[in-house]
Design a protein around this motif. Sequence first.
Motif, short mmCIF file in Angstrom:
data_model
loop_
_atom_site.label_atom_id
_atom_site.label_comp_id
_atom_site.label_asym_id
_atom_site.label_seq_id
_atom_site.Cartn_x
_atom_site.Cartn_y
_atom_site.Cartn_z
N GLY A 92 1.39 6.77 -6.94
CA GLY A 92 0.41 7.82 -7.23
C GLY A 92 -0.59 7.48 -8.32
N THR B 180 -8.88 -1.32 -4.01
CA THR B 180 -8.46 -2.21 -2.94
C THR B 180 -9.56 -3.23 -2.68
N ARG C 17 0.84 -1.20 0.00
CA ARG C 17 0.00 0.00 0.00
C ARG C 17 0.87 1.25 0.00
N TRP C 18 1.92 1.25 0.79
CA TRP C 18 2.84 2.38 0.83
C TRP C 18 3.41 2.63 -0.56
N GLU D 296 0.82 4.11 -2.90
CA GLU D 296 0.61 5.53 -2.62
C GLU D 296 1.77 6.37 -3.17
N GLU D 297 2.98 5.88 -3.06
CA GLU D 297 4.13 6.60 -3.60
C GLU D 297 4.09 6.67 -5.12
#
Length: 132
Positions: free
Chosen positions: A25, A30, A18-19, A22-23
Motif C-alpha cells: 500500500g 513503475t 506488483r501484487w 499493492e498489498e
Amino acid sequence: MADLIFYTNPQSRGRIVRWMLEEVGEPYETEIVAYDQMKSERYLAIHPLGKVPAIKHRGHVLTECAAICAYLADAFPEAGLGPQDDEKADYYRWLFYAAGPLEAAISNQAMGWQVPPERERMFGYGNFDKAV
C-alpha cells in the motif's frame, strides 16, 4: 520521484512483486522495461543480469521475487504481511522453496527436460514429482 521504483515487464514474474507492492500500500513508480532494453547499459546498472523484476528503495536495489517480497514485508511492517515470530521458520522455508527448487523443477518440466535418475542427487529438487 518516489522512494520506491519498480522495474518490470508486464509479461514477466514482475506480477508477483506488483501484487506485493499493492498489498503493502505504499506509493511507488513503475518503469516498464522492454525485453529489448533489458541488456542496455542503463538497465544493467540496475540489474547486472538484465532481468526483471527489480526494485529500488531509498537508493538500494533489490532483485529476485522472493527477496523483494521478503524485503517489502520487513520494510513496511504496518502492512502486516510478514510472519509473526512463531511463523518465521515456515515462512522462510516455503518462500525460498517456491523460489528455488520448485521453480527450477517446474521450469525444467515445462521445457520437457527430465533429470536422469542417476543424477537426481545433483539437483536441489531431485526430480519433478519429488519437488511437487
